[in-house]
Design an enzyme around this catalytic site. Structure first.
Site, PDB file in Angstrom:
ATOM      1  N   GLU A 102       0.825  -1.211   0.000  1.00 29.93           N
ATOM      2  CA  GLU A 102       0.000   0.000   0.000  1.00 29.93           C
ATOM      3  C   GLU A 102       0.854   1.254   0.000  1.00 29.93           C
ATOM      4  OE1 GLU A 102      -2.550  -3.286   0.854  1.00 29.93           O
ATOM      5  OE2 GLU A 102      -0.650  -2.687   1.799  1.00 29.93           O
ATOM      6  N   HIS A 157     -10.252  -5.235   9.250  1.00 27.82           N
ATOM      7  CA  HIS A 157     -10.841  -5.044   7.926  1.00 27.82           C
ATOM      8  C   HIS A 157     -12.221  -4.397   8.000  1.00 27.82           C
ATOM      9  CE1 HIS A 157      -7.942  -8.322   7.483  1.00 27.82           C
ATOM     10  NE2 HIS A 157      -7.928  -8.128   6.172  1.00 27.82           N
TER      11      HIS A 157
END
Length: 345
Positions: A77, A146
């Site tokens: 990321e 998440h």
């Protein structure tokens, strides 16, 4: 590069009918329109190509526009977001998709220290027109790493714009508005909304960043909500109305900048305010809105204390019953609104 696919003709028996798309389809259509109309627009992210993205939002875009425009990035990321910021500095308009908004924690350097600050640090001589798409929120059983709602993190940072579309129409319009903005925009898309359907206009249009929407008129209390909480607040409002309590529902849409005037006008009208968001209650968007109202002339119109509903002071649980209990639901919004309307807070 593959040529864009033609749009199928509308069957004669559906001509004039409302055009219905899912939230995910609306986001995909916005990206397709941008890719078709502006060669500077590129998509970046993990598994957004052949796989179609973690939530299948990019689906067929790599087939339509090719891997030069729809680019799979490595599982990093920080690296992917850094490439997107660099591409924006050199004239492209990247849309970078995080698989889950939680993973943006790995790219905070690029989003917060680079994208948000470079225009200021370079005296306005450069801009960073990058869009970060972030699937967010609980309700899918994806557990603590998440399922977070982190909009308040990014809303704290000058130089970023932060939006939370609650409808398919706004999902498309806010993404197209973000692409037209010279500064970085973070879009939080709630995962439970991807399959929700609604009317979506054809072609190119934009939904103004920084403008809230009144989704329901009311006279007894104002409920300011964002993302999926808008729909839960509307559900609660219908049950409240059956007992003569009329709630005005304000869809925040934009976390930064916040539409102060729409909220203040509603509070002056109803005299009561409740703010609902999925992110943890402490230090959340609701605290900012509460302070803003308290510091304005609308404070003199309040007939009761401001009430905040937010996520529990806990990581999001995996257990489905605990997960549901950890964030506001329609029934908890309804119960809190009843207390506020009756002066019991």
């Amino acid at each position: 590069m593959n040529a864009p696919q033609a749009t199928p003709a509308v069957p004669a028996d559906t001509a004039g009918a409302p055009r219905i798309l899912s939230y995910a389809e609306a986001v995909r259509e916005a990206m397709a329109i941008a890719l078709e109309s502006d060669p500077a627009v590129v998509l970046m992210g993990e598994d957004i190509g052949v796989y179609g993205g973690a939530f299948q939002v990019t689906l067929d875009l790599v087939d339509r526009f090719g891997p030069e425009r729809v680019m799979d990035t490595p599982i990093s990321e920080l690296g992917g977001a850094g490439v997107a910021v660099g591409a924006a500095l050199t004239g492209l308009k990247p849309i970078f998709e995080f698989q889950f908004s939680d993973f943006a924690a790995l790219a905070m350097e690029q989003i917060v220290n680079q994208a948000a600050k470079l225009r200021y640090m370079l005296g306005g001589e450069a801009s960073v027109p990058v869009v970060f798409r972030m699937p967010a929120g609980s309700g899918t059983g994806a557990a603590a790493q998440h399922s977070q709602s982190l909009e308040a993190w990014f809303g704290h940072v000058p130089g970023l714009k932060v939006v939370q579309p609650s409808t398919p129409e706004d999902a498309k319009g806010l993404l197209l508005a973000a692409l037209a903005d010279p500064d970085p925009v973070v879009i939080f898309e709630h995962k439970l909304l991807y399959k929700m359907k609604g009317e979506v206009p054809e072609g190119h249009y934009t939904t103004p960043i920084g403008k809230a929407a009144v989704r329901r008129e009311g006279s007894d209390l104002t409920i300011v909500a964002s993302s999926i909480m808008v729909h839960r607040a509307l559900e609660a409002a219908e049950k409240l109305a059956a007992d003569g309590i009329e709630s005005e529902i304000v869809d925040l849409r934009s976390v930064r900048p916040i539409d102060h005037e729409t909220i203040l006008a509603s509070v002056r009208k109803t005299g009561r305010l409740m703010v609902v968001h999925e992110g943890v209650k402490s230090y959340g968007v609701g605290a900012e809105i509460s302070a803003m109202v308290s510091e304005s002339d609308a404070f003199d119109f309040l007939d009761a204390p401001i009430l905040r509903l937010g996520g529990a002071e806990s990581p999001v649980p995996y257990n489905p019953d605990l997960e549901r209990a950890a964030v506001p639901q329609a029934d908890t919004i309804e119960a809190a609104a009843r207390r506020l309307a009756r002066g019991e807070v």
